[in-house]
Design a protein around this motif. Structure first.
Motif, PDB file in Angstrom:
ATOM      1  N   SER A 154       0.836  -1.201   0.000  1.00  6.66           N
ATOM      2  CA  SER A 154       0.000   0.000   0.000  1.00  6.66           C
ATOM      3  C   SER A 154       0.873   1.254   0.000  1.00  6.66           C
ATOM      4  O   SER A 154       0.458   2.308  -0.469  1.00  6.66           O
ATOM      5  N   SER A 197      -5.626   3.297   2.418  1.00  9.52           N
ATOM      6  CA  SER A 197      -6.446   2.364   3.167  1.00  9.52           C
ATOM      7  C   SER A 197      -7.904   2.813   3.193  1.00  9.52           C
ATOM      8  O   SER A 197      -8.812   2.021   2.954  1.00  9.52           O
ATOM      9  N   ASN A 204     -10.821   0.576   1.267  1.00  4.79           N
ATOM     10  CA  ASN A 204     -11.773  -0.113   2.131  1.00  4.79           C
ATOM     11  C   ASN A 204     -13.105   0.611   2.225  1.00  4.79           C
ATOM     12  O   ASN A 204     -13.959   0.221   3.023  1.00  4.79           O
ATOM     13  N   ARG A 256      -3.327  -7.823   7.269  1.00  8.94           N
ATOM     14  CA  ARG A 256      -4.611  -7.263   7.660  1.00  8.94           C
ATOM     15  C   ARG A 256      -5.158  -7.940   8.905  1.00  8.94           C
ATOM     16  O   ARG A 256      -5.566  -7.286   9.862  1.00  8.94           O
TER      17      ARG A 256
END
Lengths: 344, 344
Positions: A21, A36, A40, A71
């Motif tokens: 990421s 993030s 998400n 995660r």
DNA sequence: TTGAAAGCGATACCAG
DNA sequence: CTGGTATCGCTTTCAA
């Protein structure tokens, strides 16, 4: 196997390292946090549309795929449902069920992990399973003690469900009533006038867990009657069946519960090849209600166990995961029933 | 299912939080590093025997189990072999194979993860699989493009193996030669004097991947001969089979390749029920060499595919993982062969 | 609306 | 021989 020379040009291109990421953030010119949020769809935070686009674009460009282990490490829990492979080679009925269950759990967003527990047994196995920190464990058959359940729970499993003929302390249990199957089958034969009964006991190791309660149920059905019950050991191959069939004069049996449809087919074949008329001379009944049985001649009578659907078990697991404090429930799988066809 | 009231006393005890290596270290009075060394038997470092004992003692006391996700995050790789569930319900031959494979991989210390790819297809599925960062992926059948392979490789998969009738660019391939099966079966019928041939084509969706090449092979076998070949659509149920059997006068077929043993059994049954003599009126041959076929009367002729053992495939995967730079290999599964019994 | 930084659990390097 | 510590990739407060 035969290897075929490969004509395609070069070998695989040099492994670029796996994009994270952070790489996406760099390319999009934002922070990792923003990445993030965007990926998400975090609703607590509002990100401007242009930024979202840039992030998505960058992710696609790099072929970014989030890292499940990282995660779930961060989250403190996984969505893994562990399903140890049964120690014994079980029939096609079970394979079918597992396949259903897997689909149903997938739809509830769980990841099913099959674990081939080669060699390990009981609580050692439980420790190996616990390493994956599954949110739930579905244990087929026995092979796990109360200590094993404790290990799993301590490692964070919110539900342990066992699936088989025996209850397990501390775990939810889907109790398969094999005793009733034996009872139903033999009762059926008795009511239809058979008196010298036989019951097939598979020689394959590991199947005793099923055959023992079936045998017990069969005995119970005959208690206080004038009928007799003979155990008939049988391996799942033709020679063994032929040998058993050859003993028929000596045994003088007029009705057999063949453990399941597969053994029933095997035995029926051997008897017929030996000139025995079914059901006139000997009645035969199996169990499991496989498609197979309808294709035999005579059509095979059987005992069907109302096995829960994969969806039902998946929902039981899901409930248990959501409410781990609840006392372990025991469900008895719905009644078994005789399906009377032509072989009995 | 019927819920049974639970008689056991209390619900589960309060969840103590999961012990970590830090907890073990604290209890043993050492550092986390030392715990790691001791529990992993790190040979590069020598730890005193008393310390080792204290650490082991503490670990046992707390019921410590290492966290697989944390470990593989740190290590940068996993020992996960991903095995997506096939989209189509496949036969018992395949279940058997998978079970073998799982055992073999387990013995090589891999963890097999079955992934029920509910809904997702092709490269979307590949992305979902990549989240687990598997070290290898075994894809049954088609349903993955070159792009999907790239995604997996980019996410760190060191081996992608596909298993089926078609080659896949960039992946190792275990090529099942279904074309040869069709060829062998039909050639067998032709050599035995049959001229008006039929070939069963399953109506179940998803099976075309197998039936198409088998059909092609069948056609090739008859090229330049005076024999004819008729496609016979058949669903896997008794009505469909009965309907097909009813058309036999119109079709006037004297030999059938039934796709596999299960369809063969179904069809044979329907034909026999209709008074057709097998093989005199119509010869039947199946494929897969299931145990089933030997139990039918007449015994079913079949084509056996020399499918690799689970161990062989496991070793192929292991080699590929150890040497990911190597060019993708294509293996052709060993020859198929006609097993001639009584039905043809 | 975005960024900096802490921390999930385990491991391996480098000092002491 | 043992202990501190940086690190793996990601999420999620807390500040700006």
């Amino acid at each position: 196997m035969v290897q075929i020379p490969n004509t395609s040009a070069a070998s695989t291109p040099a492994q670029r390292s796996v994009p994270t990421s952070a790489d996406v953030a760099r390319l999009a010119g934002v922070s990792r946090a923003t990445v993030s949020y965007v990926l998400n769809n975090t609703s607590a935070v509002r990100i401007s549309e242009p930024t979202r686009r840039r992030v998505h674009q960058a992710a696609k460009e790099l072929g970014y795929v989030p890292h499940a282990a990282a995660r779930s490490l961060r989250a403190g829990h996984s969505r893994i449902v562990l399903l140890p492979a049964p120690a014994v080679p079980v029939g096609s009925l079970y394979s079918q069920f597992i396949s259903d269950l897997q689909g149903a759990l997938g739809r509830l967003d769980y990841t099913v992990v099959h674990y081939g527990t080669a060699g390990l047994r009981g609580d050692d196995a439980a420790r190996a399973w616990a390493e994956l920190r599954p949110v739930a464990v579905i244990v087929p058959g026995p092979g796990l003690g109360a200590e094993g359940v404790a290990v799993l729970k301590r490692s964070g499993a919110r539900a342990v469900v066992t699936l088989g003929p025996e209850r397990l302390e501390g775990a939810h249990t889907l109790l398969m009533d094999h005793e009733a199957i034996g009872h139903r089958a033999v009762e059926h034969l008795r009511v239809r006038g058979r008196r010298r009964l036989g019951i097939v006991v598979p020689e394959e190791p590991g199947l005793e867990i099923f055959s023992r309660p079936r045998l017990a149920g069969a005995r119970r059905a005959l208690r206080g009657t004038d009928a007799t019950l003979t155990e008939l050991p049988l391996a799942y191959d033709e020679e063994s069946a032929a040998r058993l069939a050859a003993r028929r004069r000596e045994l003088r049996i007029d009705g057999v519960f063949a453990f399941n449809d597969e053994y029933a087919m095997l035995l029926m074949r051997a008897l017929q090849d030996d000139g025995v008329r079914i059901p006139e001379d000997t009645a035969v009944i199996g169990a499991d209600d496989l498609t197979l049985g309808r294709l035999l001649r005579p059509r095979l009578s059987t005992v069907r166990l109302e096995v829960p659907s994969g969806r039902e078990l998946a929902e039981l697991v899901d409930r248990a995961v959501r409410d781990p404090g609840a006392a372990p429930e025991t469900y008895r799988v719905l009644d078994s029933a005789v399906v009377h066809r032509e072989s009995s």
